[in-house]
Design a protein around this motif. Structure first.
Motif, short mmCIF file in Angstrom:
data_model
loop_
_atom_site.label_atom_id
_atom_site.label_comp_id
_atom_site.label_asym_id
_atom_site.label_seq_id
_atom_site.Cartn_x
_atom_site.Cartn_y
_atom_site.Cartn_z
N PHE A 67 0.80 -1.22 0.00
CA PHE A 67 0.00 0.00 0.00
C PHE A 67 0.83 1.27 0.00
CE2 PHE A 67 -2.93 -2.90 2.45
CZ PHE A 67 -3.72 -3.18 1.37
N ALA A 68 2.13 1.16 0.22
CA ALA A 68 2.98 2.35 0.35
C ALA A 68 2.90 3.26 -0.87
CB ALA A 68 4.42 1.95 0.63
N GLY A 110 -2.90 8.91 8.40
CA GLY A 110 -4.28 8.91 7.94
C GLY A 110 -5.19 9.59 8.94
N THR A 111 -6.43 9.76 8.54
CA THR A 111 -7.45 10.40 9.39
C THR A 111 -8.58 9.41 9.64
OG1 THR A 111 -6.93 12.52 8.37
CG2 THR A 111 -9.00 12.37 9.59
N ILE A 112 -8.99 9.32 10.89
CA ILE A 112 -10.11 8.44 11.26
C ILE A 112 -11.39 9.13 10.80
CG2 ILE A 112 -11.32 7.32 13.16
CD1 ILE A 112 -8.58 7.52 14.70
N VAL A 113 -12.12 8.45 9.90
CA VAL A 113 -13.30 9.09 9.32
C VAL A 113 -14.62 8.52 9.82
CG1 VAL A 113 -12.14 9.90 7.25
CG2 VAL A 113 -13.14 7.64 7.25
N TYR A 155 -6.32 7.39 4.10
CA TYR A 155 -4.97 7.88 3.85
C TYR A 155 -5.00 8.64 2.53
CZ TYR A 155 -3.88 4.39 7.36
OH TYR A 155 -3.86 3.64 8.51
N ASP A 156 -4.59 9.91 2.54
CA ASP A 156 -4.51 10.69 1.31
C ASP A 156 -3.41 10.13 0.44
OD1 ASP A 156 -6.55 12.41 2.00
OD2 ASP A 156 -5.19 13.74 3.09
N GLY A 158 -5.81 7.88 -2.80
CA GLY A 158 -5.41 7.31 -1.54
C GLY A 158 -6.07 5.97 -1.32
N PHE A 159 -6.17 5.55 -0.07
CA PHE A 159 -6.90 4.32 0.22
C PHE A 159 -7.48 4.38 1.61
CE2 PHE A 159 -2.94 3.22 2.22
CZ PHE A 159 -3.23 2.25 3.17
N THR A 160 -8.39 3.47 1.88
CA THR A 160 -9.10 3.41 3.15
C THR A 160 -8.94 2.02 3.72
OG1 THR A 160 -10.70 5.01 2.33
CG2 THR A 160 -11.36 3.71 4.22
N GLU A 161 -8.75 1.92 5.03
CA GLU A 161 -8.71 0.62 5.69
C GLU A 161 -9.45 0.69 7.00
OE1 GLU A 161 -4.85 -0.81 6.80
OE2 GLU A 161 -4.29 1.05 7.76
N ARG A 162 -9.77 -0.48 7.53
CA ARG A 162 -10.49 -0.56 8.80
C ARG A 162 -9.55 -1.13 9.84
NH1 ARG A 162 -16.42 -2.61 7.95
NH2 ARG A 162 -16.73 -1.20 9.67
#
Length: 109
Positions: A17-18, A38-41, A58-59, A64-68
């Motif tokens: 993911f880098a 990243g920012t907790i959304v 993560y921008d 970017g990408f999103t993870e849980r």
């Protein structure tokens, strides 16, 4: 748990993911270790056997990408955010990342 919403976290970037987000390189490491912020959304309460989960965005270069992440992972990321970028990982955490990166490189060959 909503007290974590909209806070920034920092964590080592999984190698796959880098390239998707703005990753910072920890200097003088081999193999190279990247750290992402990243920012907790959002927050999802536990359901049956699924734990409480936070969605972190993560921008990145494109979108970017999103993870849980679990609560423990978020708390660890918040703790790393309190430290300077170049010294956010301890020696043992850096060694653990090196092992993880070596395993990843071995699998990908």
């Amino acid at each position: 748990m909503s007290q974590y919403l909209h806070q920034k976290i920092r964590r080592p970037a999984p190698p796959q993911f880098a390239h998707l987000c703005k990753a910072h390189l920890i200097p003088n490491t081999s193999p190279p270790i990247h750290v992402i912020e990243g920012t907790i959304v959002s927050f999802t309460r536990a359901i049956h056997r699924t734990p409480d989960l936070f969605t972190v965005h993560y921008d990145g270069n494109n979108s970017g990408f999103t993870e849980r992440l679990t609560t423990e992972e978020v708390e660890a990321g918040l703790a790393l955010m309190e430290k300077r970028m170049t010294s956010c990982l301890t020696g043992s955490a850096m060694e653990e990342e090196r092992e993880r990166l070596s395993h990843y490189e071995t699998v990908m060959k």
